[in-house]
Design a protein around this motif. Structure first.
Motif, PDB file in Angstrom:
ATOM      1  N   LEU A   1      56.203 -13.223 -43.792  1.00 58.34           N
ATOM      2  CA  LEU A   1      55.025 -13.606 -44.564  1.00 58.34           C
ATOM      3  C   LEU A   1      53.735 -13.214 -43.875  1.00 58.34           C
ATOM      4  O   LEU A   1      52.677 -13.151 -44.507  1.00 58.34           O
ATOM      5  N   ASP A   2      53.807 -12.951 -42.588  1.00 57.52           N
ATOM      6  CA  ASP A   2      52.643 -12.481 -41.841  1.00 57.52           C
ATOM      7  C   ASP A   2      52.717 -10.983 -41.569  1.00 57.52           C
ATOM      8  O   ASP A   2      52.018 -10.467 -40.692  1.00 57.52           O
ATOM      9  N   GLY A   3      53.576 -10.290 -42.300  1.00 56.44           N
ATOM     10  CA  GLY A   3      53.736  -8.854 -42.113  1.00 56.44           C
ATOM     11  C   GLY A   3      52.492  -8.084 -42.520  1.00 56.44           C
ATOM     12  O   GLY A   3      51.547  -8.640 -43.107  1.00 56.44           O
ATOM     13  N   PRO A   4      52.472  -6.788 -42.250  1.00 57.69           N
ATOM     14  CA  PRO A   4      51.257  -5.999 -42.451  1.00 57.69           C
ATOM     15  C   PRO A   4      50.940  -5.644 -43.897  1.00 57.69           C
ATOM     16  O   PRO A   4      49.862  -5.114 -44.171  1.00 57.69           O
ATOM     17  N   ASP A   5      51.846  -5.923 -44.819  1.00 54.93           N
ATOM     18  CA  ASP A   5      51.604  -5.541 -46.214  1.00 54.93           C
ATOM     19  C   ASP A   5      50.929  -6.671 -46.988  1.00 54.93           C
ATOM     20  O   ASP A   5      50.876  -7.818 -46.543  1.00 54.93           O
ATOM     21  N   ASP A   6      50.421  -6.324 -48.160  1.00 56.29           N
ATOM     22  CA  ASP A   6      49.665  -7.263 -48.988  1.00 56.29           C
ATOM     23  C   ASP A   6      50.513  -8.479 -49.340  1.00 56.29           C
ATOM     24  O   ASP A   6      51.564  -8.358 -49.959  1.00 56.29           O
ATOM     25  N   HIS A   7      50.069  -9.665 -48.918  1.00 47.92           N
ATOM     26  CA  HIS A   7      50.763 -10.931 -49.164  1.00 47.92           C
ATOM     27  C   HIS A   7      52.097 -11.039 -48.436  1.00 47.92           C
ATOM     28  O   HIS A   7      52.955 -11.827 -48.816  1.00 47.92           O
ATOM     29  N   GLY A   8      52.275 -10.259 -47.379  1.00 53.27           N
ATOM     30  CA  GLY A   8      53.504 -10.309 -46.604  1.00 53.27           C
ATOM     31  C   GLY A   8      54.423  -9.149 -46.935  1.00 53.27           C
ATOM     32  O   GLY A   8      54.173  -8.353 -47.853  1.00 53.27           O
ATOM     33  N   THR A   9      55.517  -9.059 -46.173  1.00 55.47           N
ATOM     34  CA  THR A   9      56.384  -7.895 -46.244  1.00 55.47           C
ATOM     35  C   THR A   9      57.843  -8.287 -46.450  1.00 55.47           C
ATOM     36  O   THR A   9      58.341  -9.203 -45.796  1.00 55.47           O
ATOM     37  N   LEU A  10      58.497  -7.608 -47.366  1.00 59.81           N
ATOM     38  CA  LEU A  10      59.939  -7.717 -47.544  1.00 59.81           C
ATOM     39  C   LEU A  10      60.555  -6.462 -46.943  1.00 59.81           C
ATOM     40  O   LEU A  10      60.181  -5.347 -47.300  1.00 59.81           O
ATOM     41  N   TYR A  11      61.487  -6.655 -46.004  1.00 59.11           N
ATOM     42  CA  TYR A  11      62.140  -5.539 -45.324  1.00 59.11           C
ATOM     43  C   TYR A  11      63.574  -5.378 -45.813  1.00 59.11           C
ATOM     44  O   TYR A  11      64.294  -6.365 -46.003  1.00 59.11           O
ATOM     45  N   VAL A  12      63.994  -4.121 -45.984  1.00 58.44           N
ATOM     46  CA  VAL A  12      65.408  -3.793 -46.189  1.00 58.44           C
ATOM     47  C   VAL A  12      65.719  -2.633 -45.255  1.00 58.44           C
ATOM     48  O   VAL A  12      64.819  -1.957 -44.753  1.00 58.44           O
TER      49      VAL A  12
ATOM     50  N   ALA B   1      59.755  -1.118 -46.139  1.00 59.09           N
ATOM     51  CA  ALA B   1      58.920  -2.303 -46.338  1.00 59.09           C
ATOM     52  C   ALA B   1      58.350  -2.292 -47.752  1.00 59.09           C
ATOM     53  O   ALA B   1      57.909  -1.248 -48.248  1.00 59.09           O
ATOM     54  N   VAL B   2      58.368  -3.454 -48.400  1.00 61.08           N
ATOM     55  CA  VAL B   2      57.818  -3.616 -49.743  1.00 61.08           C
ATOM     56  C   VAL B   2      56.820  -4.769 -49.702  1.00 61.08           C
ATOM     57  O   VAL B   2      57.160  -5.862 -49.229  1.00 61.08           O
ATOM     58  N   PRO B   3      55.593  -4.579 -50.167  1.00 60.23           N
ATOM     59  CA  PRO B   3      54.630  -5.688 -50.177  1.00 60.23           C
ATOM     60  C   PRO B   3      55.041  -6.764 -51.167  1.00 60.23           C
ATOM     61  O   PRO B   3      55.645  -6.479 -52.205  1.00 60.23           O
TER      62      PRO B   3
END
Length: 234
Positions: free
Chosen positions: A61-72, A164-166
């Protein structure tokens, strides 16, 4: 993550248009579902047709993408992964919570929590972020597991890509409770109701070559997933 959260469905393509009474706009509820889910499905267009594949995932949730980051993550040799980079994808996470058994086939359904995330994929090429994301994916399955494992080798890292997906564009639908039947169907006397479902783990089973007791972080994860704690040392 600090500060107030922006409500869900900030764009037209993630705004719930059908069964709007099931739409949930609380972004914290989305975060809760993403924490609980174990498998995501990623959809991407390959040539002239869509492809949807199950993937392990994690969220920062603190990732670099807008509103956090979902990683696969996946193999660098995977065609679907190469085609996802810089493309718009759809990622879904669904938890099935029950079978709704109405008095007609038309009104029968399921109880569920379902998230849809739409965004442009970014290939994670920063070494520190990639290592962090891979640890998050391991720990999403079993919290604390990454610290107990050997670090990935250069060969393994070279064979693995992280995407990464925002989390900005997302929607959440929740269905719960019993059937919504027509009055005449209720009066007809047919049984109606729902069957709650939940995910339940059994006792961890040790590999025959594994010495010692099952680590506490594995036992705790099994407990968190509904295992009753009965353990025979297998």
């Amino acid at each position: 993550m600090t500060g107030p959260l922006e409500p869900l469905s900030p764009t037209d393509r993630t705004t719930v248009k059908r069964e709007q009474d099931h739409a949930v706009t609380d972004r914290a509820a989305l975060h809760a579902l993403l924490r609980e889910g174990l498998v995501a499905h990623l959809g991407v267009v390959k040539d002239d047709h869509p492809v949807v594949l199950p993937v392990a995932y994690a969220v920062d949730l603190d990732g670099p993408d807008d509103h956090g980051t979902l990683y696969v993550h996946g193999s660098v040799a995977a065609d679907w992964l190469r085609r996802s980079v810089d493309a718009t994808v759809c990622v879904t996470v669904t938890e099935l919570d029950g079978l709704v058994l109405a008095r007609s086939g038309f009104n029968s359904s399921m109880n569920y929590r379902s998230a849809v995330v739409i965004g442009t994929v970014r290939l994670v090429d920063d070494v520190d972020e990639r290592d962090h994301a891979l640890d998050l994916i391991v720990d999403h399955v079993v919290p604390g597991r990454a610290a107990a494992l050997r670090r990935p080798t250069r060969k393994e890292l070279a064979a693995t890509a992280v995407l990464a997906v925002p989390l900005r564009e997302a929607s959440l639908k929740v269905s719960e409770g019993g059937p919504d039947d027509e009055p005449e169907d209720v009066e007809a006397g047919t049984w109606g109701g729902h069957v709650p479902l939940r995910r339940v783990a059994d006792a961890p089973v040790s590999d025959p070559a594994t010495p010692g007791e099952v680590p506490e972080h594995v036992l705790q994860r099994a407990r968190d997933l509904g295992w009753d704690g009965g353990y025979d040392g297998a």
